[in-house]
Design a protein around this motif. Structure first.
Motif, PDB file in Angstrom:
ATOM      1  N   LYS A   1      35.195  49.532  34.155  1.00 10.03           N
ATOM      2  CA  LYS A   1      36.367  50.322  34.294  1.00 10.03           C
ATOM      3  C   LYS A   1      38.276  49.985  34.684  1.00 10.03           C
ATOM      4  O   LYS A   1      38.417  50.540  34.348  1.00 10.03           O
ATOM      5  CB  LYS A   1      35.773  51.898  34.674  1.00 10.03           C
ATOM      6  CG  LYS A   1      34.646  52.051  33.383  1.00 10.03           C
ATOM      7  CD  LYS A   1      33.756  53.293  33.762  1.00 10.03           C
ATOM      8  CE  LYS A   1      32.634  53.705  33.794  1.00 10.03           C
ATOM      9  NZ  LYS A   1      31.909  55.197  33.719  1.00 10.03           N
ATOM     10  N   HIS A   2      38.180  49.821  36.031  1.00  5.22           N
ATOM     11  CA  HIS A   2      38.924  49.980  36.723  1.00  5.22           C
ATOM     12  C   HIS A   2      39.782  48.796  36.920  1.00  5.22           C
ATOM     13  O   HIS A   2      40.889  48.681  36.894  1.00  5.22           O
ATOM     14  CB  HIS A   2      38.897  50.664  37.427  1.00  5.22           C
ATOM     15  CG  HIS A   2      37.963  52.147  37.901  1.00  5.22           C
ATOM     16  ND1 HIS A   2      38.852  53.373  37.463  1.00  5.22           N
ATOM     17  CD2 HIS A   2      36.451  52.014  37.982  1.00  5.22           C
ATOM     18  CE1 HIS A   2      37.738  53.885  36.816  1.00  5.22           C
ATOM     19  NE2 HIS A   2      36.128  53.818  37.273  1.00  5.22           N
ATOM     20  N   SER A   3      39.527  47.815  37.131  1.00  2.19           N
ATOM     21  CA  SER A   3      40.434  46.404  37.098  1.00  2.19           C
ATOM     22  C   SER A   3      39.937  45.167  36.052  1.00  2.19           C
ATOM     23  O   SER A   3      40.121  44.418  36.182  1.00  2.19           O
ATOM     24  CB  SER A   3      39.669  45.560  38.514  1.00  2.19           C
ATOM     25  OG  SER A   3      39.571  46.489  39.313  1.00  2.19           O
TER      26      SER A   3
ATOM     27  N   SER B   1      41.392  41.744  35.797  1.00  2.00           N
ATOM     28  CA  SER B   1      41.725  41.370  37.351  1.00  2.00           C
ATOM     29  C   SER B   1      40.999  39.579  37.239  1.00  2.00           C
ATOM     30  O   SER B   1      40.333  39.281  37.187  1.00  2.00           O
ATOM     31  CB  SER B   1      41.734  42.393  38.267  1.00  2.00           C
ATOM     32  OG  SER B   1      40.040  42.841  38.501  1.00  2.00           O
TER      33      SER B   1
ATOM     34  N   TRP C   1      37.240  40.533  39.007  1.00  2.97           N
ATOM     35  CA  TRP C   1      36.878  40.691  37.517  1.00  2.97           C
ATOM     36  C   TRP C   1      36.343  39.052  36.940  1.00  2.97           C
ATOM     37  O   TRP C   1      35.356  39.384  36.368  1.00  2.97           O
ATOM     38  CB  TRP C   1      38.284  41.491  36.007  1.00  2.97           C
ATOM     39  CG  TRP C   1      36.751  41.793  35.124  1.00  2.97           C
ATOM     40  CD1 TRP C   1      36.109  43.542  34.762  1.00  2.97           C
ATOM     41  CD2 TRP C   1      37.196  40.961  34.270  1.00  2.97           C
ATOM     42  NE1 TRP C   1      35.626  42.675  33.704  1.00  2.97           N
ATOM     43  CE2 TRP C   1      36.298  41.973  32.948  1.00  2.97           C
ATOM     44  CE3 TRP C   1      38.148  39.910  33.140  1.00  2.97           C
ATOM     45  CZ2 TRP C   1      36.418  41.651  31.430  1.00  2.97           C
ATOM     46  CZ3 TRP C   1      37.582  39.224  32.496  1.00  2.97           C
ATOM     47  CH2 TRP C   1      36.855  39.885  31.369  1.00  2.97           C
TER      48      TRP C   1
END
Length: 728
Positions: free
Chosen positions: A178-180, A183, A186
């Motif tokens: 949801k947030h990274s 990245s 990730w």
């Protein structure tokens, strides 16, 4: 300029003391006294043979699974300086001084130890409390069966390690979604998920069960993402491609790499390569390669050849004939042609040689230049020693009356003319003009008069009686659309015939050109053949003293005696922690009942727990209960000899379910202070019983101290357990 030196450099780090302590305890529990006993323990007798073959670079085939696990065990031997010289022929045999026992057992022990912190982190990533996570790790730590299995040169602890690592990696990846997204972290956890799944499958095919579970979970999560209107079509496509790359493409590539390294290491011929095709054998150093090196590649009219049946099981065999004839009448009263016998013989012999003859010419030598035989050409096969022609006719075969008898024709001056023309069909041809090649071409011989196909029926049936010297039957099988490997042959040994005289021909040896056939066999060809052999090769399943059924595992009605000291009562058994296994079964039952209850109530729009608690309950169950189910239920469909250790991956997931259920009970069902206090007291008492059982059975988990007959009898908590007690 140097003002920054006025303040000291400072590094701050968060250290999870729970995680560190659990890791240390896991290492101690698995590594303590690792060299004891200094003797072959149970399946070490099996895996040790493969380690020795790796050390000597000798090719082998293990039908139990892919080579990655074996290579890890061999790595331990390599690091310990093992030379491979030990006779793995008996459980309990003392290891000689050249065997680095600690090194050979190290990697399985490390894998088993690291399962403890992995269990902790999985519960944390599932968003359960650190208390629940610590409880899960302690249950894995004190599980006697996992300790036993990880302290020896066996593969289950390595398999479980990669399974848990794959689950943890996927959970970390999912929590970063949801947030990274996209990245570095990730990508790292997503890629590690695929790598871990591939490693699990590479150790044992049981790893496929968890791999399929994670693929299904990833597919379900992506399905939910499709409904997220905040994600663009391009973003969804990128997510899909990333998952496809990390969870399918890379694992497949890594799986292939295991076989590449395996085949690169094992380049020498050995006893196992006889089940492989001639082309595969010729690619190995020594063995068949010594015979085939330098022989002609293209089969020509006048070539002297041996024909090996491609099926190669239960034994490899070559097309063979000898001067003896079929009996006039068989035991059942049926008559034969009384022609010269043709069989499939499982040994190399001078009577395996045949000459490829052009039906339109009399010569039995290769012309200059040679005239190669191509797909679709008509040939006669002349037996090299007796000079009689391979023949078949409408006479029933001795053991297969539905098929035609195959013989070498003898002219008895009766109304039975020779029928000795055969059409060469190259099965693995690239075009209809392909040349028949030594070793590489797989061919069928189709009888021109009757359309029957030359078939070694004996390789899948019974051998001939005494009059046929117990050799394998060869028949003419009526041509059908499909074909069986028993109908396919390849030229293994080959030379160009130069002498027309029979006496000279029998001793003729000729190697005209140096030609390395191994260069014509690609890695993918070798991988495909080896993979097929692993999947289809089945050893005869025999009833084992410690074999069991899948139903026996849940209640642990069985055990396995791994080792017994030759003089004292010291012994090692694969036995689970009874308290933990019973609790795991209870947790699975409670989870199932509560889930059904919640589903029924939610159907009636009654919500007993908050939505976030429901999602947590279902996600944890998908991993823990789902992991147990996919690693256990398939064994009910398997026709193989089963042992208690096959259940260990499943029970590991089931153990993780215990703290999940306990935390849920404490947070959502025990709502009063009194009930919470009572539950806490019960948990303390229950965990004390787990520790008590661990301590009670630790002498047969670690093999020391030695117990007296009375103490051993006290450990027989179930009548079905086979605790070994010496007669006084």
């Amino acid at each position: 300029m140097l003002g920054f030196l006025k303040e000291p450099f400072a590094v701050t780090a968060e250290i999870n003391v729970n995680l560190v302590a659990l890791t240390v305890m896991g290492l101690i529990s698995r590594l303590w006294g690792l060299c004891y006993p200094r003797a072959v323990v149970f399946d070490e007798v099996y895996y040790g043979q493969f380690v020795s073959l790796y050390m000597k670079r000798i090719f082998f085939v293990d039908d139990s699974g892919p080579p990655f696990g074996h290579m890890l065990l061999a790595l331990g031997g390599y690091l310990g300086g093992f030379d491979g010289n030990f006779l793995w022929n008996r459980i309990g045999a003392e290891y000689s001084m050249n065997v680095p026992v600690w090194s050979l057992r190290l990697l399985p022990a490390l894998a088993g130890a690291l399962c403890v912190p992995l269990a902790y982190q999985i519960l944390v990533e599932l968003h359960f409390s650190h208390c629940a996570a610590t409880g899960a790790a302690l249950l894995i730590l004190l599980e006697n069966s996992l300790i036993t299995q990880s302290r020896f040169m066996l593969l289950e602890s390595i398999l479980i390690f990669f399974i848990l690592l794959a689950v943890l990696s996927y959970l970390k990846f999912y929590n970063l979604q949801k947030h990274s997204a996209f990245s570095g972290n990730w990508w790292f956890w997503l890629l590690l998920t695929g790598v871990s799944c591939s490693c699990a499958v590479g150790v044992k095919y049981m790893g496929l069960f968890t791999y399929m579970l994670l693929l299904a979970t990833a597919g379900l999560h992506f399905w939910h993402m499709i409904g997220d209107q905040n994600l663009s079509n391009v973003s969804l496509l990128c997510h899909f491609l990333a998952r496809g790359l990390a969870l399918i493409i890379i694992p497949l590539g890594l799986y292939l790499s295991f076989f590449y390294v395996h085949l690169a290491l094992l380049y020498r011929s050995g006893p196992h390569d006889q089940i492989m095709t001639s082309a595969f054998q010729a690619s190995l150093e020594g063995g068949l390669a010594r015979i085939t090196q330098g022989q002609p590649l293209e089969v020509a009219y006048g070539s002297q050849i041996t024909l090996r049946n491609v099926l190669g099981k239960p034994v490899q065999c070559w097309l063979h004939s000898h001067a003896n004839t079929y009996p006039i009448r068989y035991e059942n009263g049926r008559g034969s042609s009384h022609q010269q016998q043709v069989t499939c013989y499982p040994f190399k012999d001078v009577n395996n040689w045949w000459i490829v003859k052009d039906p339109g010419m009399q010569q039995l030598v290769v012309s200059n230049p040679p005239r190669p035989v191509r797909h679709g050409h008509i040939v006669q096969l002349v037996h090299g020693i007796t000079t009689r022609y391979l023949n078949t006719h409408d006479v029933a075969a001795p053991l297969s009356p539905h098929s035609q008898e195959v013989s070498c024709y003898i002219d008895y001056n009766i109304s039975m003319p020779a029928q000795n023309l055969w059409r060469v069909e190259i099965v693995n041809r690239e075009s209809d003009t392909d040349v028949w090649k030594t070793i590489l071409s797989e061919v069928r011989f189709v009888h021109v008069n009757t359309s029957a196909v030359l078939k070694a029926s004996g390789v899948i049936g019974a051998s001939l009686p005494e009059w046929g010297y117990r050799q394998l039957e060869v028949v003419g099988e009526k041509l059908s659309k499909g074909y069986h490997q028993s109908m396919v042959w390849n030229v293994e040994e080959h030379r160009y015939g130069k002498s027309q005289e029979q006496k000279e021909r029998e001793v003729e040896l000729h190697s005209p050109t140096q030609m390395d056939i191994s260069k014509n066999l690609s890695f993918m060809a070798k991988f495909t053949e080896l993979q097929w052999k692993i999947l289809t090769l089945k050893n005869e399943d025999t009833e084992h003293k410690y074999s069991s059924s899948a139903l026996d595992w849940i209640t642990m009605d069985t055990n396995i005696a791994y080792w017994l000291h030759p003089t004292s009562g010291a012994q090692i058994h694969l036995l689970g922690n009874v308290a933990t296994w019973a609790s795991a079964n209870a947790a699975a039952l409670v989870y199932l009942c509560l889930s059904l209850w919640y589903l029924l109530r939610r159907r009636r729009k009654i919500y007993d727990i908050p939505e976030d608690a429901w999602q947590l309950w279902m996600s944890a169950g998908g991993i823990c209960a789902g992991g147990w189910a996919v690693n256990y239920l398939p064994f009910f469909l398997m026709e193989k000899t089963l042992f208690l250790y096959h259940y260990l991956p499943a029970v590991t997931f089931q153990i993780l379910l215990i703290p999940v259920v306990l935390q849920h009970l404490g947070e959502h069902l025990c709502r009063s202070v009194l009930l919470k206090s009572m539950l806490s007291a019960l948990i303390v008492a229950w965990f004390s019983s787990v520790y008590f059982v661990y301590c009670t059975f630790s002498p047969v988990t670690y093999g020391q101290p030695a117990l007296s007959p009375t103490e051993l009898k006290a450990l027989r908590w179930k009548d079905t357990w086979n605790i070994l007690i010496r007669k006084q």
